[in-house]
Design an enzyme around this catalytic site. Structure first.
Site, PDB file in Angstrom:
ATOM      1  N   LYS A 119       0.814  -1.224   0.000  1.00 19.47           N
ATOM      2  CA  LYS A 119       0.000   0.000   0.000  1.00 19.47           C
ATOM      3  C   LYS A 119       0.845   1.270   0.000  1.00 19.47           C
ATOM      4  O   LYS A 119       2.040   1.243   0.283  1.00 19.47           O
ATOM      5  CB  LYS A 119      -0.981  -0.015   1.175  1.00 19.47           C
ATOM      6  N   ARG A 124      -3.690  -9.879   5.088  1.00 20.83           N
ATOM      7  CA  ARG A 124      -4.071  -9.912   3.666  1.00 20.83           C
ATOM      8  C   ARG A 124      -2.865  -9.463   2.837  1.00 20.83           C
ATOM      9  O   ARG A 124      -2.351  -8.365   3.053  1.00 20.83           O
ATOM     10  CB  ARG A 124      -5.271  -8.989   3.452  1.00 20.83           C
TER      11      ARG A 124
HETATM   12  C1  8Y4 Z   1      -0.926  -1.169  -4.019  1.00 20.88           C
HETATM   13  C2  8Y4 Z   1      -1.397  -2.336  -3.505  1.00 20.88           C
HETATM   14  C3  8Y4 Z   1      -1.707  -0.053  -3.981  1.00 20.88           C
HETATM   15  C4  8Y4 Z   1      -2.653  -2.394  -2.939  1.00 20.88           C
HETATM   16  C5  8Y4 Z   1      -2.982  -0.114  -3.440  1.00 20.88           C
HETATM   17  C6  8Y4 Z   1      -3.457  -1.294  -2.914  1.00 20.88           C
HETATM   18  C7  8Y4 Z   1      -8.180  -4.032   2.024  1.00 20.88           C
HETATM   19  C8  8Y4 Z   1      -9.218  -4.815   1.526  1.00 20.88           C
HETATM   20  C9  8Y4 Z   1      -8.295  -3.749  -0.117  1.00 20.88           C
HETATM   21  C10 8Y4 Z   1      -7.906  -4.038   3.413  1.00 20.88           C
HETATM   22  C11 8Y4 Z   1      -9.730  -5.587   3.633  1.00 20.88           C
HETATM   23  C12 8Y4 Z   1      -5.425  -2.306  -1.878  1.00 20.88           C
HETATM   24  C13 8Y4 Z   1     -10.251  -5.223  -0.713  1.00 20.88           C
HETATM   25  C14 8Y4 Z   1      -6.816  -1.906  -1.559  1.00 20.88           C
HETATM   26  N1  8Y4 Z   1      -7.588  -3.383   0.957  1.00 20.88           N
HETATM   27  N2  8Y4 Z   1      -9.997  -5.589   2.327  1.00 20.88           N
HETATM   28  N3  8Y4 Z   1      -9.293  -4.619   0.196  1.00 20.88           N
HETATM   29  N4  8Y4 Z   1      -8.715  -4.837   4.180  1.00 20.88           N
HETATM   30  N5  8Y4 Z   1     -10.465  -6.329   4.467  1.00 20.88           N
HETATM   31  N6  8Y4 Z   1      -4.732  -1.287  -2.410  1.00 20.88           N
HETATM   32  O1  8Y4 Z   1      -7.031  -3.358   3.949  1.00 20.88           O
HETATM   33  O2  8Y4 Z   1      -5.019  -3.412  -1.680  1.00 20.88           O
HETATM   34  S1  8Y4 Z   1      -8.026  -3.181  -1.742  1.00 20.88           S
END
Ligand code: 8Y4
Length: 268
Positions: free
Chosen positions: A214, A248
């Site tokens: 993230k 996750r």
């Molecule tokens: C790079 C990698 C940039 C990942 C952005 C991201 C969560 C989630 C997401 C979380 C739960 C993401 C669906 C966002 N994040 N579900 N989902 N908890 N429960 N962004 O933190 O991974 S998507």
């Protein structure tokens, strides 16, 4: 010294989105997702989280039918060859319903079941649900996040959603909470959240944490998504040593190994 649960689970992320370059259609993305699932199972994943709609700021919304076409064949095909725990990442009641029929065991809803009919759909089944905190809506949540008391406001929201779930007939044992790293939160908010994560153990639900790759990692390290693994692992370790039960992640082997090492120290 450390407050770690007796078990920690690794949730592997599978995003099912048509690849605009390959032009292979839906069959291609289904097969890719299935191969990723097989790899993750070989790497020791505990849960596979399948999502068809991006929650990134600026991502465009898709129809119920489009989302079903992406995720249901993937869930069915994984379930046909494995008993691995399956999670569906969705905010739509109809997707929740069909995903459960296809073998999903967890509903991972970043809107914490605030969508039309979502609560009732879960209450009629016996699946687990992850209730996540988000300030605002995905499209605009990062525009100007503000809290008077970050931890208090997230705790209040989560305990309200827990109570609403219990009132709707969802079993306490089926509830998971998640403070929602990056969802309507600045870097400072995310850091304060991680520093105080153990406070959420008071809510008496397993805690899920999603920090993999993230922007909080990217901003601290000034590195692109592809170079955020080591930073993400540091956060995963900080989370489990404060009581997180589920991590996750995009990177299953790395996370499984890091958590095994943490576990060896704790269980001494
Ligand atoms: C790079 C990698 C940039 C990942 C952005 C991201 C969560 C989630 C997401 C979380 C739960 C993401 C669906 C966002 N994040 N579900 N989902 N908890 N429960 N962004 O933190 O991974 S998507």
């Amino acid at each position: 010294m450390l407050n770690i649960p007796s078990t920690t689970q690794v949730m592997g992320i599978i995003n099912v989105t048509p690849d605009s370059f390959s032009d292979g259609g839906k069959f291609f993305s289904t097969e890719q997702a299935l191969n990723q699932a097989r790899l993750m199972i070989g790497e020791g994943v505990d849960i596979i989280d399948v999502g068809g709609e991006s929650t990134r700021p600026g991502a465009k919304a898709i129809s119920v039918q489009e989302e079903l076409d992406r995720v249901i064949p993937v869930l069915e095909k994984i379930r046909a060859e494995s008993v691995i725990k399956l999670s569906i990442d969705t905010s739509k009641a109809q997707v929740i319903h069909h995903a459960i029929q296809a073998g999903a065991n967890i509903v991972n809803d970043v809107t914490a079941l605030q969508g039309e009919n979502s609560l009732a759909t879960i209450a009629q089944s016996n699946v687990q649900v992850c209730l996540m905190h988000m300030q605002g809506k995905p499209r605009s949540m990062q525009q100007n996040p503000h809290y008077n008391n970050l931890i208090e406001e997230i705790s209040q929201f989560l305990s309200q959603r827990i109570q609403i779930c219990l009132n709707a007939g969802i079993k306490q044992n089926n509830l998971i909470i998640d403070p929602g790293f990056g969802f309507g939160k600045t870097l400072e908010h995310n850091l304060l959240l991680m520093k105080n994560l153990q406070l959420f153990t008071k809510l008496n639900c397993p805690i899920l944490v999603g920090v993999s790759r993230k922007s909080m990692v990217g901003t601290i390290l000034n590195k692109p998504v592809a170079e955020r693994l080591y930073g993400s692992l540091a956060l995963a370790v900080l989370a489990v040593t404060q009581g997180a039960n589920i991590i996750r992640t995009h990177d299953v082997t790395a996370t499984v190994d890091a958590l095994k090492v943490v576990r060896a120290v704790i269980d001494g």
